[in-house]
Design an enzyme around this catalytic site. Structure first.
Site, PDB file in Angstrom:
ATOM      1  N   LYS A 116       0.811  -1.219   0.000  1.00 18.97           N
ATOM      2  CA  LYS A 116       0.000   0.000   0.000  1.00 18.97           C
ATOM      3  C   LYS A 116       0.842   1.264   0.000  1.00 18.97           C
ATOM      4  O   LYS A 116       0.456   2.283  -0.571  1.00 18.97           O
ATOM      5  CB  LYS A 116      -0.890   0.011   1.233  1.00 18.97           C
ATOM      6  CG  LYS A 116      -1.964  -1.042   1.205  1.00 18.97           C
ATOM      7  CD  LYS A 116      -2.641  -0.998   2.533  1.00 18.97           C
ATOM      8  CE  LYS A 116      -4.052  -1.422   2.496  1.00 18.97           C
ATOM      9  NZ  LYS A 116      -4.728  -1.026   3.730  1.00 18.97           N
ATOM     10  N   LYS A 158      -0.874   2.463   9.596  1.00 12.36           N
ATOM     11  CA  LYS A 158      -1.427   1.407   8.734  1.00 12.36           C
ATOM     12  C   LYS A 158      -0.347   0.436   8.271  1.00 12.36           C
ATOM     13  O   LYS A 158       0.782   0.839   7.991  1.00 12.36           O
ATOM     14  CB  LYS A 158      -2.098   2.027   7.497  1.00 12.36           C
ATOM     15  CG  LYS A 158      -3.325   2.870   7.848  1.00 12.36           C
ATOM     16  CD  LYS A 158      -3.884   3.590   6.636  1.00 12.36           C
ATOM     17  CE  LYS A 158      -4.834   2.722   5.839  1.00 12.36           C
ATOM     18  NZ  LYS A 158      -5.536   3.529   4.796  1.00 12.36           N
ATOM     19  N   GLY A 165      -9.135  -4.438   7.328  1.00 13.28           N
ATOM     20  CA  GLY A 165      -9.142  -3.525   8.472  1.00 13.28           C
ATOM     21  C   GLY A 165      -8.135  -3.899   9.558  1.00 13.28           C
ATOM     22  O   GLY A 165      -8.105  -3.278  10.620  1.00 13.28           O
ATOM     23  N   LYS A 237     -16.685  -3.599   5.790  1.00 12.50           N
ATOM     24  CA  LYS A 237     -17.957  -3.227   5.184  1.00 12.50           C
ATOM     25  C   LYS A 237     -19.057  -4.218   5.556  1.00 12.50           C
ATOM     26  O   LYS A 237     -18.796  -5.416   5.623  1.00 12.50           O
ATOM     27  CB  LYS A 237     -17.798  -3.227   3.659  1.00 12.50           C
ATOM     28  CG  LYS A 237     -16.736  -2.258   3.177  1.00 12.50           C
ATOM     29  CD  LYS A 237     -16.228  -2.613   1.793  1.00 12.50           C
ATOM     30  CE  LYS A 237     -15.011  -1.773   1.448  1.00 12.50           C
ATOM     31  NZ  LYS A 237     -14.296  -2.277   0.261  1.00 12.50           N
ATOM     32  N   ARG A 292      -8.549  -7.574  -7.278  1.00 11.04           N
ATOM     33  CA  ARG A 292      -9.363  -8.798  -7.340  1.00 11.04           C
ATOM     34  C   ARG A 292     -10.825  -8.408  -7.455  1.00 11.04           C
ATOM     35  O   ARG A 292     -11.154  -7.226  -7.383  1.00 11.04           O
ATOM     36  CB  ARG A 292      -9.157  -9.593  -6.046  1.00 11.04           C
ATOM     37  CG  ARG A 292      -9.469  -8.716  -4.856  1.00 11.04           C
ATOM     38  CD  ARG A 292      -9.431  -9.400  -3.530  1.00 11.04           C
ATOM     39  NE  ARG A 292      -9.335  -8.449  -2.441  1.00 11.04           N
ATOM     40  CZ  ARG A 292     -10.346  -7.824  -1.886  1.00 11.04           C
ATOM     41  NH1 ARG A 292     -11.571  -8.011  -2.333  1.00 11.04           N
ATOM     42  NH2 ARG A 292     -10.167  -6.966  -0.905  1.00 11.04           N
TER      43      ARG A 292
END
Ligand code: ADP
Length: 468
Positions: A116, A158, A165, A237, A292
């Site tokens: 990331k 992060k 998450g 989510k 993906r």
């Protein structure tokens, strides 16, 4: 086109890919763990191969066993679904080395976007807005404090390898940064075996907006519009919508174009998602790209009429996209609810077990994606996603009503689920108005859990909706 592909996944996504194979005239081989021997994808497959015992690391993450299964059964390609090995560059490479087409982007692309922190760099270079943060990996807690003091609080620590998450912690002030750093590092190490961390300013109360991308190997890249995935519990989510009602047409154009720019900058092909957070002032920032198919892809399929998995398979086979950007039209509104086998009233604890009785909702504009059947076992070894309920209607209010009706009809007996919780939350005025952010559930879960079902059912839905 491929004659035979191996599905290296389980549950609803294995079935989703299998159905797609049927439509495309492709034979489907399902790789399964002993825990899934009686599963629907295994029963329906043209051939099924046991790749190991129940724990994921011995089966669905067992790269050698999966490649061996594909070769032994004469498959030409491997579909990884989502989760498990779907974003594992080494696995994509192993497939390629064994003459198998990985249905996804190349190992290099996965590597480029999966790290990331490196993806942030790439976006910055290509003028896609990123959240203010550290310029490179942060070495230790002391350096984290130095940088965070400059960025300004709150700051998110992060994991570079993060997902789901995990490996993410907030520091609200200078005092909390070192602890946040150490906690994030420990979690990242145990979850991903990689403790690399970076910092981002934490945007307060944002919307999570993501853009679905499709690109072929000839370099054509299109977007299929956006999704609003702000309904999250602990950065995961639980309900997604398309389109995002918060966006003006102007902002929608900007954000979808930024996503296409991001995918082009990477030289991307296959299905992918560019994720952004959107702040109160209409500023949006890239957070990551998923290489993906996502759990929530059906809402985009419903509003575009495009079968994303089919396109993904075609792209892997080297075929060009059959449509151009101008051909993509967004029609109506779609909402997906994730139905988990969990107990909302017991702190959302997972609730595996035997499904005693099952009724799936149906009717116009209602779609369920699930591998459940009456008498099946929901295994404790895997995540708790049991089903996805997707509704589509002309407008958002109709979609909400359709969603409520479908949730009322949905019966899964034998295990606890979040069906009732999802039903209740569709009555919250902020949800009805479409004005909820990623902190909605943190603020409202307790209230929603306290509501009683019967009185909610009798709430005048129109009244609430029209107040919006
Ligand atoms: P993961 O790969 O673990 O899902 P993401 O980077 O996609 O991690 O972030 C997950 C969620 O965390 C986002 O959807 C958003 O709700 C929240 N989040 C991530 N970065 C930020 C940020 N800089 N500011 C505010 N919220 C964020």
């Amino acid at each position: 086109m491929f004659k035979r592909i191996l599905i290296a996944n389980r549950g609803e996504i294995a079935l989703r890919v299998l159905r797609c194979c049927r439509v495309m005239g492709i034979e489907a081989v399902v790789a399964y763990s002993t825990a899934d021997a009686q599963s629907l994808p295994v029963q329906l497959a043209d051939e099924a191969v046991c790749i190991g015992p129940a724990p994921s690391r011995d089966s669905y993450l067992n790269q050698a066993a999966i490649v061996e299964a594909a070769k032994q059964t004469g498959c030409e390609a491997v579909h990884p679904g989502y989760g498990f090995l779907s974003e594992n560059a080494d696995f994509a490479q192993l497939c390629a080395d064994n003459g198998l087409e990985f249905i996804g982007p190349s190992a290099d692309l996965i590597r480029k976007m999966g790290d990331k922190e490196a993806a942030r760099e790439l976006m910055k270079k290509n003028h896609v807005p990123i959240v203010p943060g550290s310029d490179s990996m942060v070495k230790d807690a002391r350096q984290a404090k130095e940088i965070a003091d400059k960025i300004g609080y709150p700051v998110l620590v992060k994991a570079s390898a993060g997902g789901g998450g995990r490996g993410m912690r907030t520091a609200w002030s200078s005092e909390g940064i070192e602890e946040a750093f150490e906690e994030a590092r420990a979690e990242a190490l145990s979850a991903f075996g990689d403790g690399s961390l970076y910092l981002e300013k934490r945007i307060l109360d944002p919307h999570h907006i993501e853009v679905q991308i499709l690109g072929d190997k000839e370099g054509h890249i299109v977007h299929l519009g956006e999704r609003d995935c702000s309904m999250q519990r602990r950065n995961q989510k639980i309900l997604e919508e398309a389109p995002a009602s918060i966006l003006s047409d102007k902002l929608r154009k900007k954000i979808t174009q930024a996503a296409v720019k991001a995918a082009k900058a990477a030289g991307y092909y296959s299905a992918g998602t560019v994720e952004f957070v959107l702040d109160k002032n209409g500023q949006f920032y890239f957070i990551e790209m998923n290489t993906r198919v996502q759990v929530e892809h059906p809402v985009t399929e419903e509003v575009t009429g495009i079968d994303i998995v089919r396109e993904q398979v075609r792209i892997a086979a080297g075929l060009p996209l059959t449509f151009k950007q101008d051909d993509v039209k967004i029609s109506g509104h779609a909402i997906e609810c994730r139905i988990n086998a969990e107990s909302p009233w017991k702190n959302f604890a997972p609730c595996p077990g035997k499904v005693e009785n099952l009724h799936l909702p149906d009717g116009i504009g209602v779609r369920t994606e699930t591998a459940l059947y009456e008498g099946c076992e929901i295994s404790p070894f895997y995540d708790s996603l049991a089903a996805k309920l997707i509704v589509h209607a002309q407008g958002r209010l109709d979609a909400i009503r359709r969603l409520r009706a479908a949730l009322e009809e949905f019966i899964i007996d034998g295990v606890d689920t979040n069906i009732e919780f999802q039903f209740l939350l569709t009555f919250h005025p902020d949800f009805v108005r479409g004005r909820y952010t990623t902190s909605f559930l943190e603020k409202n879960t307790k209230d929603i859990l306290g509501w009683d079902l019967e009185s909610r059912k009798s709430v005048k839905q129109e009244e609430q909706a029209q107040h919006g």
